[in-house]
Design an enzyme around this catalytic site. Structure first.
Site, PDB file in Angstrom:
ATOM      1  N   GLU A 156       0.806  -1.228   0.000  1.00 30.43           N
ATOM      2  CA  GLU A 156       0.000   0.000   0.000  1.00 30.43           C
ATOM      3  C   GLU A 156       0.838   1.276   0.000  1.00 30.43           C
ATOM      4  O   GLU A 156       0.413   2.304   0.506  1.00 30.43           O
ATOM      5  CB  GLU A 156      -0.990  -0.004   1.181  1.00 30.43           C
ATOM      6  N   GLU A 203      -5.486  -8.185  -0.918  1.00 30.36           N
ATOM      7  CA  GLU A 203      -5.850  -8.006   0.490  1.00 30.36           C
ATOM      8  C   GLU A 203      -7.282  -7.502   0.512  1.00 30.36           C
ATOM      9  O   GLU A 203      -7.626  -6.543  -0.183  1.00 30.36           O
ATOM     10  CB  GLU A 203      -4.914  -7.027   1.203  1.00 30.36           C
TER      11      GLU A 203
END
Ligand SMILES: *[C@@H]1O[C@H](CO)[C@@H](O)[C@H](O)[C@H]1NC(C)=O
Ligand SMILES: *[C@@H]1O[C@H](CO)[C@@H](O)[C@H](O)[C@H]1NC(C)=O
Ligand SMILES: *[C@@H]1O[C@H](CO)[C@@H](O)[C@H](O)[C@H]1NC(C)=O
Ligand SMILES: *[C@@H]1O[C@H](CO)[C@@H](O)[C@H](O)[C@H]1NC(C)=O
Ligand SMILES: *[C@@H]1O[C@H](CO)[C@@H](O)[C@H](O)[C@H]1NC(C)=O
Ligand SMILES: *[C@@H]1O[C@H](CO)[C@@H](O)[C@H](O)[C@H]1NC(C)=O
Ligand SMILES: *[C@@H]1O[C@H](CO)[C@@H](O)[C@H](O)[C@H]1NC(C)=O
Ligand SMILES: *[C@@H]1O[C@H](CO)[C@@H](O)[C@H](O)[C@H]1NC(C)=O
Length: 693
Positions: free
Chosen positions: A179, A254
């Protein structure tokens, strides 16, 4: 009213909304959809399996079976793990295999152990690894992993090679930086260096962020060739046209991150189907694998099941385990989805269905979910309103399966009302088919698996031991660990703590804080350069904590502390409040602070009796804190902070080495007795009862 009598057993109100019967055909003869890459769980990102490791072996094996054993529980296809970076990555810090450029060690943390246990149960499970953060030396002081792509790629490759060399583990997939921004040169460098290291089998998933990397993949053919899978986080079941057009496999690498009650289960079941139906995603990975981190750390219980009491052995099999089984027990990686419109789609009355076919064409599985909006909300992104009604559907098998006469049927219906029992993974009578056709009445908030596979099992064990509070008194002398292990129950939030063989005195094994500079962080937890490890019960109010502390003079921290009522960890660790007793031996200073950051200092004093090792004692009783060093009382102070309860903790006031030994935590009554016992000068009164004020 009598038109659909069978429905009455479900719910009367359904009658009004029962949709007209619709036929859904399942046909492989028109061609197939995408390759199924499997359903996974993510351990780490960060420290989410922390408390699992020190469960009693019996319960630990049961939990591992429920997660990984094929044909038993969640029977996961993929285990994704964090490559520890010595930095906070959500619920704690995971240790790096290279704290410093001169250091290399493959014994740290618990991800190696977990991967070995997963492979023992399922040799075919795929392994996927990803860094969240990097130790501070990566990037040569620039605080970026991309300044020196070769160095970073080598650091990652060493981890992959270590997995093979020390654990015979083959890593299947490798990611970039969780991320955080990706870097094209780094991705290409990583691919080249993997290939040059004989690791052509290790495939790259990028970027573990958004779909927008697709645009760069169209612009740069070398980048496009380097990436095998586009991994997006929390896609809300949608991908982009551009991502689909790359022709790459698309993953929700995810997803989930939702409290694991039945609404969480509904979220999970809905996205497992709809990530493919809406977004062409062929893998969905749950953050997290198992909720094994203390309550009061961020995102409590956002795992497929819950195991937060290693001291009692109690654990809870939550709904996502069985809702995963609906897919995983009746498919395998390498199966293919049918095409949209001929086996994959939305139901007219709400809900969705997918169908998958085995590579040999002999087996076939349909998974249907009908979760309503309010019972399947995920933590993110927002879910637009929609409705689901009971419906009668006609299954119509065509192509290779036209001749199938019955399908094994598995059913779940989580309950959202008190007094109604959950139904999870129940084997029902097979669905009979005539000329490939069979009728099914389905309600709201259900999962159905219809399959030619005969082997589903709802694995079970005797109930685990009863839940219990964190046991006091608690002590740890660290003698029982192997070198480099991370001690049980101490949940490091910033910094990294591991067991060492003490080089002096009679301390034997000790625990050392080993991070010597700010890591290339994932979040702002480390912005103060302070390390903190927490332990116990976040609702402890009155408490006694004692620990031996040594601050050496090589690469050392300037100070260390023990603490009570520590209010928080995670990425907000830097603003944790509580009662912190600091020592700074090099300046003969001691402090009592209401916060970790030392912005609310209650008391600063001087102490000249520091030795090599110092036994720190802190008793926190209502509005009073009393502290001793080596049995000498150094203060009793009125507490002025807001924190009334929290974890016990210990740590360092800056990054740098510090050693800890003989940690003891007791309730306040035992603690006051203990203080009297170890007190050397009894001339002053130790302690004033809070009732006196
Ligand atoms: C960065 O560190 C690596 C490995 O320690 C070293 O080989 C390299 O020369 C360093 N680069 C710079 C620019 O300092
Ligand atoms: C290593 O794992 C492979 C399977 O991936 C297995 O075939 C082999 O026997 C293992 N080697 C050792 C030394 O355990
Ligand atoms: C792809 O990106 C790399 C790194 O920025 C660059 O060196 C290379 O020239 C680009 N290749 C193409 C085909 O654009
Ligand atoms: C992707 O999904 C859409 C439905 O959202 C479907 O129409 C399309 O055929 C799929 N394409 C591929 C290449 O999987
Ligand atoms: C720890 O150090 C002692 C003394 O140097 C040594 O005898 C012992 O073998 C060491 N233990 C380990 C596990 O390295
Ligand atoms: C923390 O350490 C980093 C890197 O060494 C440094 O740049 C920063 O100023 C330090 N921050 C504080 C608050 O000490
Ligand atoms: C201290 O740091 C130096 C490099 O700055 C390193 O060579 C040495 O091994 C470190 N010592 C310890 C005990 O970590
Ligand atoms: C703590 O508060 C009490 C009551 O206000 C006061 O008498 C006492 O002096 C205070 N103690 C310290 C150390 O400030």
């Amino acid at each position: 009213m009598m038109k659909y009598p069978i429905i009455i057993t479900l719910s009367l109100c359904m009658l009004n909304t029962l949709a007209d019967r619709v036929t859904y055909s399942f046909d492989d003869s028109v061609g197939l959809g995408r390759h199924f890459d499997g359903i996974g769980g993510l351990s780490g990102g960060g420290a989410t399996s922390k408390l699992l490791v020190n469960y009693p072996e019996e319960q630990r094996n049961q939990i591992l079976d429920l997660l990984f054993k094929p044909n038993f529980g969640a029977s996961l296809d993929i285990l994704k793990v964090e490559i520890g970076g010595d930095a906070q990555s959500t619920d704690g810090t995971e240790a790096s295999h290279m704290h410093n450029s001169w250091d290399e060690n493959y014994e740290r943390g618990y991800e190696w152990w977990l991967m070995v246990e997963a492979k023992k149960r399922n040799p075919d499970i795929k392994l996927y690894a990803l860094p969240w953060a990097f130790p501070g030396w990566i990037g040569n002081g620039t605080r970026s992993p991309y300044t020196n792509p070769t160095q970073t790629a080598m650091y990652i490759i060493k981890w992959i090679q270590g997995a093979k060399q020390y654990y015979n583990l083959t890593i299947d997939y490798i990611g970039i930086w969780n991320e955080r921004p990706y870097d094209i040169t780094y991705i290409i460098t990583l691919r080249n260096m993997l290939d040059n290291s004989g690791l052509t089998n290790v495939r790259i998933v990028a970027p573990d962020g958004s779909w927008s990397i697709a645009s760069d993949m169209f612009k740069n053919a070398t980048l496009n060739a380097a990436i095998d899978y586009i991994g997006c986080h929390y896609p809300g079941t949608y991908s982009t046209k551009q991502a689909v057009n790359t022709g790459k496999q698309l993953w929700a690498s995810e997803d989930y991150s939702t409290f694991n009650d039945n609404v969480g289960g509904g979220c999970w079941a809905r996205i497992l189907n709809q990530n493919y139906v809406n977004g062409n995603m062929t893998s969905t990975i749950s953050w997290n694998l198992i909720a094994s981190y203390y309550m009061n750390l961020p995102f409590y219980r956002d795992g497929l099941m819950t195991a937060v009491e290693p001291w009692s052995g109690n654990y809870i099999i939550e709904s996502p385990i069985w809702l995963t089984a609906h897919t995983t027990q009746f498919t395998s990686v390498g199966w293919k989805y049918l095409r949209h419109g001929s086996g994959v789609g939305k139901l007219n009355g709400g809900g969705s269905y997918v169908a998958l076919i085995s590579p040999d064409g002999k087996d076939f599985t349909i998974v249907i979910e009908t979760f309503s909006h309010d019972h399947s909300i995920c933590i993110r992104p927002p879910l637009p309103k929609y409705t689901v009604s009971p419906q009668q559907i006609m299954i119509d098998l065509k192509g290779s399966f036209a001749g199938v006469t019955q399908l094994n049927t598995w059913y779940s219906k989580p309950s959202y009302s008190t007094g109604v029992e959950d139904i999870f993974f129940l084997k029902k009578a097979p669905l009979a088919l005539t000329n490939g056709q069979g009728q099914l009445d389905i309600g709201v908030d259900e999962v159905w698996t219809l399959t030619t596979i005969n082997t589903g099992v709802k694995g079970s064990f005797p109930p685990p031991p009863a839940s219990a509070e964190f046991p006091l008194p608690y002590s740890d002398d660290f003698e029982s660990y192997m070198d480099s292990q991370e001690p049980s129950n101490l949940a490091q939030q910033t910094g990294s703590y591991e067991v060492f063989n003490s080089t002096s005195g009679d301390h034997g094994k000790i625990m050392r804080q080993v991070v010597t500079e700010q890591p290339v962080s994932w979040c702002s937890a480390e912005k103060l350069n302070v390390s903190l490890s927490v332990i116990g019960d976040p609702q402890w109010a009155d408490l006694y904590i004692e620990c031996d502390v040594r601050i050496g003079n090589v690469n050392n921290t300037d100070g260390a502390f023990i603490a009570a009522r520590v209010t928080q960890g995670g990425c907000q660790t830097f603003e944790a409040e509580g009662v912190y007793f600091f020592i700074f031996p090099s300046t003969n200073t001691i402090k009592l602070s209401n916060d970790l950051a030392q912005t609310q200092v209650v008391f600063t004093g001087s102490f000249t009796g520091f030795k090599e090792w110092n036994k720190l004692s802190l008793a926190v009783h209502a509005k009073l804190a009393t502290a001793m060093i080596n049995g000498e009382k150094v203060f009793t102070q009125n507490l002025t902070g807001k924190a009334n309860e929290g974890f016990a903790g210990l740590g360092t006031s800056s990054f740098g080495l510090a050693d800890f030994d003989n940690l003891a935590i007791m309730n306040i009554d035992d603690g006051l007795k203990r203080m009297e016992e170890i007190r050397v000068k009894k001339d002053t009164k130790l302690y004033f009862k809070p009732g006196k004020f």
